[in-house]
Design a protein around this motif. Structure first.
Motif, PDB file in Angstrom:
ATOM      1  N   GLU A  77       0.822  -1.209   0.000  1.00 25.45           N
ATOM      2  CA  GLU A  77       0.000   0.000   0.000  1.00 25.45           C
ATOM      3  C   GLU A  77       0.860   1.265   0.000  1.00 25.45           C
ATOM      4  O   GLU A  77       0.549   2.239  -0.687  1.00 25.45           O
ATOM      5  N   ILE A  78       1.954   1.245   0.753  1.00 26.18           N
ATOM      6  CA  ILE A  78       2.800   2.442   0.831  1.00 26.18           C
ATOM      7  C   ILE A  78       3.354   2.816  -0.540  1.00 26.18           C
ATOM      8  O   ILE A  78       3.452   3.992  -0.878  1.00 26.18           O
ATOM      9  N   ILE A  79       3.687   1.827  -1.357  1.00 24.43           N
ATOM     10  CA  ILE A  79       4.220   2.119  -2.698  1.00 24.43           C
ATOM     11  C   ILE A  79       3.097   2.549  -3.614  1.00 24.43           C
ATOM     12  O   ILE A  79       3.218   3.520  -4.355  1.00 24.43           O
ATOM     13  N   ASP A  80       2.018   1.803  -3.582  1.00 21.52           N
ATOM     14  CA  ASP A  80       0.899   2.112  -4.458  1.00 21.52           C
ATOM     15  C   ASP A  80       0.338   3.503  -4.185  1.00 21.52           C
ATOM     16  O   ASP A  80      -0.043   4.228  -5.095  1.00 21.52           O
ATOM     17  N   LYS A  81       0.314   3.884  -2.925  1.00 19.25           N
ATOM     18  CA  LYS A  81      -0.304   5.146  -2.535  1.00 19.25           C
ATOM     19  C   LYS A  81       0.646   6.345  -2.618  1.00 19.25           C
ATOM     20  O   LYS A  81       0.241   7.431  -3.020  1.00 19.25           O
ATOM     21  N   TYR A  82       1.920   6.149  -2.260  1.00 13.64           N
ATOM     22  CA  TYR A  82       2.813   7.293  -2.096  1.00 13.64           C
ATOM     23  C   TYR A  82       3.953   7.405  -3.097  1.00 13.64           C
ATOM     24  O   TYR A  82       4.601   8.444  -3.149  1.00 13.64           O
ATOM     25  N   LEU A  83       4.244   6.370  -3.851  1.00 12.17           N
ATOM     26  CA  LEU A  83       5.348   6.460  -4.818  1.00 12.17           C
ATOM     27  C   LEU A  83       4.862   7.176  -6.068  1.00 12.17           C
ATOM     28  O   LEU A  83       3.946   6.716  -6.752  1.00 12.17           O
ATOM     29  N   THR A  84       5.438   8.310  -6.325  1.00 15.77           N
ATOM     30  CA  THR A  84       5.000   9.098  -7.480  1.00 15.77           C
ATOM     31  C   THR A  84       5.733   8.643  -8.719  1.00 15.77           C
ATOM     32  O   THR A  84       6.748   7.964  -8.660  1.00 15.77           O
ATOM     33  N   GLY A  85       5.221   9.040  -9.854  1.00  8.90           N
ATOM     34  CA  GLY A  85       5.877   8.742 -11.107  1.00  8.90           C
ATOM     35  C   GLY A  85       5.384   7.451 -11.724  1.00  8.90           C
ATOM     36  O   GLY A  85       4.536   6.757 -11.191  1.00  8.90           O
ATOM     37  N   GLY A  86       5.945   7.164 -12.888  1.00  4.08           N
ATOM     38  CA  GLY A  86       5.578   5.939 -13.572  1.00  4.08           C
ATOM     39  C   GLY A  86       5.788   6.049 -15.062  1.00  4.08           C
ATOM     40  O   GLY A  86       6.312   7.042 -15.576  1.00  4.08           O
ATOM     41  N   ASP A 100      10.126   9.970 -12.823  1.00  3.84           N
ATOM     42  CA  ASP A 100      10.222   9.819 -11.379  1.00  3.84           C
ATOM     43  C   ASP A 100      10.604  11.158 -10.758  1.00  3.84           C
ATOM     44  O   ASP A 100      11.775  11.514 -10.718  1.00  3.84           O
ATOM     45  N   PRO A 101       9.647  11.905 -10.244  1.00 10.23           N
ATOM     46  CA  PRO A 101       9.989  13.161  -9.562  1.00 10.23           C
ATOM     47  C   PRO A 101      10.442  12.880  -8.133  1.00 10.23           C
ATOM     48  O   PRO A 101       9.659  12.944  -7.190  1.00 10.23           O
ATOM     49  N   PHE A 102      11.713  12.555  -7.966  1.00  9.79           N
ATOM     50  CA  PHE A 102      12.227  12.149  -6.658  1.00  9.79           C
ATOM     51  C   PHE A 102      12.217  13.253  -5.622  1.00  9.79           C
ATOM     52  O   PHE A 102      12.275  12.983  -4.436  1.00  9.79           O
ATOM     53  N   GLY A 103      12.121  14.478  -6.042  1.00  8.40           N
ATOM     54  CA  GLY A 103      12.093  15.564  -5.082  1.00  8.40           C
ATOM     55  C   GLY A 103      10.876  15.530  -4.175  1.00  8.40           C
ATOM     56  O   GLY A 103      10.876  16.097  -3.100  1.00  8.40           O
ATOM     57  N   ARG A 104       9.841  14.851  -4.585  1.00  6.05           N
ATOM     58  CA  ARG A 104       8.594  14.805  -3.812  1.00  6.05           C
ATOM     59  C   ARG A 104       8.447  13.523  -3.003  1.00  6.05           C
ATOM     60  O   ARG A 104       7.411  13.292  -2.408  1.00  6.05           O
ATOM     61  N   ILE A 105       9.457  12.671  -3.011  1.00 12.86           N
ATOM     62  CA  ILE A 105       9.362  11.393  -2.305  1.00 12.86           C
ATOM     63  C   ILE A 105      10.065  11.495  -0.954  1.00 12.86           C
ATOM     64  O   ILE A 105      11.164  12.019  -0.853  1.00 12.86           O
ATOM     65  N   ASP A 106       9.417  10.990   0.072  1.00 11.40           N
ATOM     66  CA  ASP A 106      10.007  10.921   1.404  1.00 11.40           C
ATOM     67  C   ASP A 106      10.781   9.603   1.508  1.00 11.40           C
ATOM     68  O   ASP A 106      10.248   8.592   1.933  1.00 11.40           O
ATOM     69  N   ILE A 107      12.055   9.629   1.080  1.00  9.64           N
ATOM     70  CA  ILE A 107      12.867   8.419   1.061  1.00  9.64           C
ATOM     71  C   ILE A 107      13.035   7.855   2.468  1.00  9.64           C
ATOM     72  O   ILE A 107      12.970   6.649   2.678  1.00  9.64           O
ATOM     73  N   LYS A 108      13.232   8.718   3.453  1.00  9.70           N
ATOM     74  CA  LYS A 108      13.393   8.255   4.829  1.00  9.70           C
ATOM     75  C   LYS A 108      12.127   7.538   5.302  1.00  9.70           C
ATOM     76  O   LYS A 108      12.179   6.494   5.943  1.00  9.70           O
ATOM     77  N   GLY A 109      10.982   8.089   4.967  1.00  9.41           N
ATOM     78  CA  GLY A 109       9.717   7.467   5.333  1.00  9.41           C
ATOM     79  C   GLY A 109       9.563   6.092   4.693  1.00  9.41           C
ATOM     80  O   GLY A 109       9.117   5.143   5.340  1.00  9.41           O
ATOM     81  N   PHE A 110       9.946   5.994   3.435  1.00  6.74           N
ATOM     82  CA  PHE A 110       9.905   4.691   2.772  1.00  6.74           C
ATOM     83  C   PHE A 110      10.841   3.717   3.470  1.00  6.74           C
ATOM     84  O   PHE A 110      10.503   2.559   3.681  1.00  6.74           O
ATOM     85  N   GLY A 111      12.018   4.183   3.788  1.00  2.00           N
ATOM     86  CA  GLY A 111      13.010   3.311   4.426  1.00  2.00           C
ATOM     87  C   GLY A 111      12.560   2.777   5.769  1.00  2.00           C
ATOM     88  O   GLY A 111      12.906   1.662   6.148  1.00  2.00           O
ATOM     89  N   ARG A 116      14.316  -2.987   1.645  1.00  3.63           N
ATOM     90  CA  ARG A 116      14.828  -2.685   0.311  1.00  3.63           C
ATOM     91  C   ARG A 116      14.346  -3.715  -0.708  1.00  3.63           C
ATOM     92  O   ARG A 116      13.976  -3.382  -1.820  1.00  3.63           O
ATOM     93  N   LEU A 117      14.351  -4.981  -0.304  1.00  2.00           N
ATOM     94  CA  LEU A 117      13.914  -6.037  -1.203  1.00  2.00           C
ATOM     95  C   LEU A 117      12.460  -5.833  -1.614  1.00  2.00           C
ATOM     96  O   LEU A 117      12.110  -5.950  -2.780  1.00  2.00           O
ATOM     97  N   LEU A 118      11.612  -5.492  -0.661  1.00  2.00           N
ATOM     98  CA  LEU A 118      10.202  -5.260  -0.961  1.00  2.00           C
ATOM     99  C   LEU A 118      10.047  -4.074  -1.900  1.00  2.00           C
ATOM    100  O   LEU A 118       9.258  -4.111  -2.844  1.00  2.00           O
ATOM    101  N   PHE A 119      10.834  -3.038  -1.675  1.00  2.00           N
ATOM    102  CA  PHE A 119      10.785  -1.871  -2.558  1.00  2.00           C
ATOM    103  C   PHE A 119      11.203  -2.251  -3.975  1.00  2.00           C
ATOM    104  O   PHE A 119      10.539  -1.908  -4.944  1.00  2.00           O
ATOM    105  N   MET A 121      11.191  -5.195  -5.394  1.00  2.00           N
ATOM    106  CA  MET A 121      10.193  -6.072  -6.010  1.00  2.00           C
ATOM    107  C   MET A 121       9.017  -5.265  -6.543  1.00  2.00           C
ATOM    108  O   MET A 121       8.530  -5.507  -7.641  1.00  2.00           O
ATOM    109  N   ALA A 122       8.551  -4.321  -5.782  1.00  2.00           N
ATOM    110  CA  ALA A 122       7.416  -3.511  -6.202  1.00  2.00           C
ATOM    111  C   ALA A 122       7.778  -2.665  -7.411  1.00  2.00           C
ATOM    112  O   ALA A 122       6.981  -2.521  -8.341  1.00  2.00           O
ATOM    113  N   VAL A 123       8.949  -2.093  -7.401  1.00  7.37           N
ATOM    114  CA  VAL A 123       9.381  -1.251  -8.510  1.00  7.37           C
ATOM    115  C   VAL A 123       9.538  -2.093  -9.771  1.00  7.37           C
ATOM    116  O   VAL A 123       9.085  -1.713 -10.843  1.00  7.37           O
ATOM    117  N   HIS A 124      10.145  -3.271  -9.658  1.00  5.64           N
ATOM    118  CA  HIS A 124      10.299  -4.142 -10.824  1.00  5.64           C
ATOM    119  C   HIS A 124       8.945  -4.623 -11.318  1.00  5.64           C
ATOM    120  O   HIS A 124       8.752  -4.800 -12.509  1.00  5.64           O
TER     121      HIS A 124
END
Length: 142
Positions: A77-86, A100-111, A116-119, A121-124
């Motif tokens: 859900e965190i990726i589907d809801k908060y990961l911008t871009g595509g 991928d507008p990385f400036g708007r992503i809370d990388i620390k929050g994702f971490g 990392r593996l789950l991230f 997998m979702a990205v792939h």
């Protein structure tokens, strides 16, 4: 003889046919002679070792769900809801365009909320195969 399709000795051809008969319970329509010969060559045409290796492989695939991962994997859900871009289309030469507008992503929050593996997998899963590190360095301007 090389042990490849079209270049088999009489003994290798016989071993291949016996191997097919021994593992017919595991075979799928996509498993042709090329596939089976890989297992035989890996064990120097030792029928017992090749069969054991193929059965272990099939057991591992079943245990891990490797054959159904594309159907069964759910994007967190965190990726589907908060990961911008595509993926947004293709250029004139047919190459995919991914924004991928990385400036708007809370990388620390994702971490903090996922591994990392789950991230990865979702990205792939979404077709993002160029590598996360490339995009991070592009976003940082390095």
């Amino acid at each position: 003889m090389s042990g490849r399709v079209g270049d088999l000795s009489a003994l290798q051809a016989t071993t291949l046919q016996t191997f097919k008969d021994n593992v017919k319970d595991l075979l799928k329509p996509s498993h042709d002679d090329y596939y089976l010969l890989r297992w035989l060559r890996a064990r120097n045409f030792d029928l017992k070792k090749s069969e054991e290796m193929l059965r272990n492989h099939a057991s591992w695939r079943k245990k891990t769900g490797a054959d159904t991962i594309l159907e069964s994997f759910k994007i967190p859900e965190i990726i589907d809801k908060y990961l911008t871009g595509g993926h947004c289309g293709f250029d004139k030469e047919g190459n995919p365009i991914w924004i991928d507008p990385f400036g708007r992503i809370d990388i620390k929050g994702f971490g903090l909320h996922m591994t990392r593996l789950l991230f990865e997998m979702a990205v792939h899963q979404e077709g993002y195969d160029l590598g996360f590190g490339v995009y991070i360095s592009m976003a940082e301007g390095t």
